[in-house]
Scaffold this motif. Structure first.
Motif, PDB file in Angstrom:
ATOM      1  N   ALA A  54       0.834  -1.201   0.000  1.00  0.00           N
ATOM      2  CA  ALA A  54       0.000   0.000   0.000  1.00  0.00           C
ATOM      3  C   ALA A  54       0.865   1.246   0.000  1.00  0.00           C
ATOM      4  N   LEU A  55       0.459   2.205  -0.806  1.00  0.00           N
ATOM      5  CA  LEU A  55       1.064   3.534  -0.776  1.00  0.00           C
ATOM      6  C   LEU A  55       0.201   4.391   0.139  1.00  0.00           C
ATOM      7  N   PHE A  56       0.845   5.040   1.123  1.00  0.00           N
ATOM      8  CA  PHE A  56       0.044   5.818   2.072  1.00  0.00           C
ATOM      9  C   PHE A  56       0.541   7.255   2.148  1.00  0.00           C
ATOM     10  N   PRO A  57      -0.457   8.199   2.031  1.00  0.00           N
ATOM     11  CA  PRO A  57      -1.857   7.939   1.691  1.00  0.00           C
ATOM     12  C   PRO A  57      -1.988   7.488   0.239  1.00  0.00           C
ATOM     13  N   PRO A  58      -3.115   6.858  -0.103  1.00  0.00           N
ATOM     14  CA  PRO A  58      -3.266   6.342  -1.469  1.00  0.00           C
ATOM     15  C   PRO A  58      -3.210   7.451  -2.505  1.00  0.00           C
ATOM     16  N   HIS A  59      -2.723   7.094  -3.675  1.00  0.00           N
ATOM     17  CA  HIS A  59      -2.656   8.010  -4.815  1.00  0.00           C
ATOM     18  C   HIS A  59      -3.643   7.537  -5.881  1.00  0.00           C
ATOM     19  N   ALA A  60      -4.515   8.426  -6.328  1.00  0.00           N
ATOM     20  CA  ALA A  60      -5.479   8.098  -7.381  1.00  0.00           C
ATOM     21  C   ALA A  60      -5.633   9.305  -8.292  1.00  0.00           C
ATOM     22  N   TYR A 105       3.573  -0.880   4.029  1.00  0.00           N
ATOM     23  CA  TYR A 105       3.159   0.475   3.677  1.00  0.00           C
ATOM     24  C   TYR A 105       4.358   1.278   3.176  1.00  0.00           C
ATOM     25  N   VAL A 106       4.239   1.817   1.962  1.00  0.00           N
ATOM     26  CA  VAL A 106       5.211   2.802   1.487  1.00  0.00           C
ATOM     27  C   VAL A 106       4.632   4.160   1.868  1.00  0.00           C
ATOM     28  N   VAL A 107       5.323   4.864   2.785  1.00  0.00           N
ATOM     29  CA  VAL A 107       4.747   6.036   3.440  1.00  0.00           C
ATOM     30  C   VAL A 107       5.440   7.311   2.947  1.00  0.00           C
ATOM     31  N   LEU A 108       4.635   8.305   2.615  1.00  0.00           N
ATOM     32  CA  LEU A 108       5.200   9.595   2.235  1.00  0.00           C
ATOM     33  C   LEU A 108       5.849  10.252   3.458  1.00  0.00           C
ATOM     34  N   PRO A 109       6.906  11.050   3.250  1.00  0.00           N
ATOM     35  CA  PRO A 109       7.672  11.603   4.391  1.00  0.00           C
ATOM     36  C   PRO A 109       6.822  12.319   5.426  1.00  0.00           C
ATOM     37  N   ARG A 131       7.295  -0.369  12.595  1.00  0.00           N
ATOM     38  CA  ARG A 131       8.713  -0.520  12.299  1.00  0.00           C
ATOM     39  C   ARG A 131       8.935  -0.004  10.876  1.00  0.00           C
ATOM     40  N   CYS A 132       9.799   0.979  10.702  1.00  0.00           N
ATOM     41  CA  CYS A 132      10.005   1.628   9.404  1.00  0.00           C
ATOM     42  C   CYS A 132      11.478   1.613   9.020  1.00  0.00           C
ATOM     43  N   GLY A 133      11.711   1.520   7.758  1.00  0.00           N
ATOM     44  CA  GLY A 133      13.070   1.564   7.226  1.00  0.00           C
ATOM     45  C   GLY A 133      13.023   1.970   5.770  1.00  0.00           C
ATOM     46  N   ARG A 134      14.194   2.086   5.149  1.00  0.00           N
ATOM     47  CA  ARG A 134      14.254   2.532   3.764  1.00  0.00           C
ATOM     48  C   ARG A 134      14.637   1.369   2.844  1.00  0.00           C
ATOM     49  N   VAL A 135      13.899   1.280   1.731  1.00  0.00           N
ATOM     50  CA  VAL A 135      14.205   0.313   0.675  1.00  0.00           C
ATOM     51  C   VAL A 135      14.231   1.098  -0.631  1.00  0.00           C
ATOM     52  N   GLU A 136      15.380   1.126  -1.267  1.00  0.00           N
ATOM     53  CA  GLU A 136      15.570   1.924  -2.499  1.00  0.00           C
ATOM     54  C   GLU A 136      15.154   3.376  -2.297  1.00  0.00           C
ATOM     55  N   GLY A 137      15.459   3.919  -1.118  1.00  0.00           N
ATOM     56  CA  GLY A 137      15.153   5.310  -0.837  1.00  0.00           C
ATOM     57  C   GLY A 137      13.727   5.572  -0.427  1.00  0.00           C
ATOM     58  N   LEU A 138      12.872   4.558  -0.437  1.00  0.00           N
ATOM     59  CA  LEU A 138      11.476   4.712  -0.051  1.00  0.00           C
ATOM     60  C   LEU A 138      11.292   4.323   1.408  1.00  0.00           C
ATOM     61  N   ALA A 139      10.475   5.096   2.115  1.00  0.00           N
ATOM     62  CA  ALA A 139      10.146   4.775   3.500  1.00  0.00           C
ATOM     63  C   ALA A 139       9.077   3.702   3.521  1.00  0.00           C
ATOM     64  N   VAL A 140       9.390   2.570   4.151  1.00  0.00           N
ATOM     65  CA  VAL A 140       8.460   1.437   4.202  1.00  0.00           C
ATOM     66  C   VAL A 140       8.245   1.065   5.657  1.00  0.00           C
ATOM     67  N   CYS A 141       6.975   0.869   6.025  1.00  0.00           N
ATOM     68  CA  CYS A 141       6.632   0.538   7.410  1.00  0.00           C
ATOM     69  C   CYS A 141       5.799  -0.736   7.455  1.00  0.00           C
ATOM     70  N   VAL A 142       6.016  -1.500   8.525  1.00  0.00           N
ATOM     71  CA  VAL A 142       5.202  -2.674   8.801  1.00  0.00           C
ATOM     72  C   VAL A 142       4.868  -2.666  10.288  1.00  0.00           C
ATOM     73  N   VAL A 143       3.985  -3.538  10.682  1.00  0.00           N
ATOM     74  CA  VAL A 143       3.616  -3.642  12.090  1.00  0.00           C
ATOM     75  C   VAL A 143       4.847  -4.042  12.910  1.00  0.00           C
ATOM     76  N   ALA A 144       4.997  -3.407  14.060  1.00  0.00           N
ATOM     77  CA  ALA A 144       6.212  -3.609  14.877  1.00  0.00           C
ATOM     78  C   ALA A 144       6.428  -5.061  15.252  1.00  0.00           C
ATOM     79  N   GLY A 145       5.363  -5.813  15.439  1.00  0.00           N
ATOM     80  CA  GLY A 145       5.509  -7.196  15.883  1.00  0.00           C
ATOM     81  C   GLY A 145       5.937  -8.168  14.801  1.00  0.00           C
ATOM     82  N   ASN A 146       5.999  -7.750  13.552  1.00  0.00           N
ATOM     83  CA  ASN A 146       6.396  -8.650  12.464  1.00  0.00           C
ATOM     84  C   ASN A 146       7.885  -9.010  12.581  1.00  0.00           C
TER      85      ASN A 146
END
Length: 584
Positions: free
Chosen positions: A477-483, A539-543, A555-570
């Motif tokens: 998911a891209l957050f917030p969604p883009h349409a 989630y790919v999250v805008l800054p 839990r968030c980190g960068r992948v190819e310069g994109l901010a990506v977050c997942v649930v902390a317990g994963n």
């Protein structure tokens, strides 16, 4: 030989004086086998002429089905992702449904203008198709081939001679109107219009031929219903005109024709439902009155001509583009002169055969002008009060300017048939006129205007870390969604993520569709997902939205310069990989 031709001509002339529309003039009663072979060659030449013109307009690079990068732009991106996500989806009704695209609301191939018939017919072979596969390029080539074919069939209604048939069919394939629609591939099926006009103008010698014409009309309507609703909006009136002509000519009774036409209408409605056009999202949108045709549209090149100057037009009237082309305009003039020069011959022609089609084409042209009638971009009449009670219909067919296309083709077809018919006993004149018109048409059209020549820069995501999403995660998911047209829309980012989600068989929540889920708009400016963070979603999250995610314990980190977050317990490999470039 000349005596035989004269005898055939005399017999044809006697048939031309028969009661209104009871018989028409095109071909001799018996056409030699050699003439049939010559006509087959002429049709083939017209088909190849159409394909050759498509290649000249930049069609070569888009024909290979495994090339998809050229589609990663604007409407093309909507079409390709509608198809790609449909490939990953399970079969369900409506056909073409893609619940994994614009997740969790879903969409369909129909609502991304992705050619439902092509998608549905190809999906059973999904396992055999390459991962990167598109049918849009071959579809465009097919449209040009069929334009040449049905153009040739139209010329055959007035001449059995191969050369005029080949030239006339090719001339129709060189339509500027069709080339201008490359950005909307499903709207390039202009051959459907030419095919219905052929049915309206061809000879109907008996009840069997009339029944066959109704059957073909049903087939073309069925194709239109699974291609784009605007085609049904144009084909159905022409089908009604065909029914009127059949009843008027007394080839079939009113009750039988009415039942057939009602059946075709029912078939269109059924296919619309099966393909999901009657969704909860609605078919209406703004724009009626703006996406219109100008009164000068048939002679306004709007940048497509080398020979004629551009004329003023309103900003959104590109949808009502109806330029005939310099060659076609020249032929219209030659047709008018031919009527004057060959007046005696013109009086023998049963012009009434075209009357039902001409009436409905004229009415569609009036609708193309919309509620604000313009001349050179300036309003000259306001018909708002007239259209006010029809708001639902006008919102569904808001790009009313497209309804100028039947008139554009009828004018060109009328010019071709008039010249060929009036000079059929001096065929060299007709051949010369068509040759000059074809040459002028080819030279006039600026091929550099073709959307197929515009460069597309599609950047795939390259990091192997994305592959770890497959298995533990079901959604990207891209957050917030883009349409597009609804929320903020970063085309390059959306296309890269959508393609990655397709490759990993994940759902995706953003994209471009002709009709977007209304509930999606409420999420455009949300701080967090409506139902909280989901453990199966990356989630790919805008800054500017990272802080709410971090505050929620993601839990968030960068992948190819994109901010990506997942649930902390994963604790899966992807979640652990985010720690390499953590965001705190």
């Amino acid at each position: 030989m000349r005596g035989a031709e004269a005898g055939a001509y005399s017999r044809r002339s006697s048939r031309e004086t028969a009661p209104p529309m009871s018989s028409n003039v095109p071909l001799p009663v018996s056409v030699p086998a050699s003439s049939h072979r010559a006509l087959l060659v002429a049709r083939t030449v017209a088909v190849l002429g159409g394909l050759g013109w498509f290649l000249w307009l930049g069609g070569g690079p888009v024909l290979p089905p495994t090339r998809i990068d050229w589609m990663m732009r604007e409407d093309w991106a909507a079409h390709i992702f509608g198809w790609l996500f449909f490939r990953n989806a399970d079969w369900q009704l409506p056909l073409g449904a893609t619940p994994n695209h614009f997740f969790p609301y879903g969409t369909s191939v129909a609502l991304t203008d992705g050619n439902p018939w092509a998608a549905v017919l190809l999906k059973p072979f999904n396992a055999l198709l390459p991962v990167d596969f598109q049918y849009t390029g071959p579809w465009l080539g097919l449209c040009y081939a069929l334009m040449g074919y049905f153009g040739a069939r139209l010329v055959e209604t007035v001449s059995p001679r191969a050369v005029p048939v080949a030239l006339g069919g090719t001339l129709l394939a060189l339509s500027p109107v069709m080339a201008a629609r490359f950005g909307h591939p499903t709207l390039c099926a202009h051959w459907l219009l030419v095919a219905l006009l052929w049915l309206n103008l061809r000879d109907l010698p008996d009840a069997r031929a009339a029944t066959r014409s109704l059957g073909l009309a049903a087939l073309f309507n069925a194709i239109a219903s699974g291609t784009h609703p605007y085609w049904v909006g144009m084909l159905m009136p022409l089908t009604l005109a065909l029914g009127v002509r059949i009843v008027w000519s007394r080839k079939l009774g009113l009750a039988r024709v009415a039942a057939a036409v009602a059946g075709i209408i029912g078939l269109d409605v059924l296919l619309f439902s099966v393909f999901g056009y009657f969704g909860g999202q609605g078919l209406g949108a703004e724009g009626f009155g703006d996406f219109s045709s100008d009164l000068a549209t048939l002679v306004n090149p709007m940048g497509w001509s080398r020979l004629l100057p551009d004329l003023p037009a309103a900003p959104r009237q590109g949808e009502g583009f109806g330029y005939l082309g310099a060659g076609a305009l020249l032929l219209v003039g030659l047709a008018a002169v031919s009527v004057l020069v060959r007046l005696r011959e013109a009086r023998t022609v049963d012009w009434r055969r075209v009357l039902p089609a001409a009436v409905v084409v004229g009415l569609m042209a009036v609708y193309a002008l919309s509620s604000r009638v313009t001349w050179l971009g300036q309003t000259v009449a306001d018909l708002g009060a007239l259209y006010a009670p029809l708001e639902k219909a006008t919102n569904a067919f808001r790009a009313s300017g497209r309804f100028i296309w039947p008139l554009s083709y009828l004018v060109v077809i009328g010019a071709v048939l008039t010249v060929v018919r009036l000079w059929r006993n001096v065929p060299a004149v007709a051949v010369a006129a068509l040759t000059v018109a074809l040459a002028a048409q080819a030279y006039d059209l600026r091929e550099d205007k073709s959307a197929l020549f515009k460069p597309v820069h599609f950047q795939r995501l390259q990091s192997p870390e994305w592959a770890a999403l497959q298995g533990p995660y079901q959604h990207l998911a891209l957050f917030p969604p883009h349409a597009q047209w609804v929320c903020r829309y970063d085309e390059a980012l959306v296309n890269a993520l959508a393609y990655q989600a397709y490759r990993l068989k994940l759902t995706f929540n953003s994209g471009y569709a002709s009709r977007t889920p209304q509930a999606l708009e409420a999420e455009c400016h949300a701080r967090l997902p409506r139902d909280g963070l989901d453990a199966t979603t990356a989630y790919v999250v805008l800054p500017e939205h990272l802080r709410p995610f971090l505050d929620a314990g993601a839990r968030c980190g960068r992948v190819e310069g994109l901010a990506v977050c997942v649930v902390a317990g994963n604790t899966d490999a992807f979640a652990q990989g985010l720690a390499r470039q953590p965001i705190h």
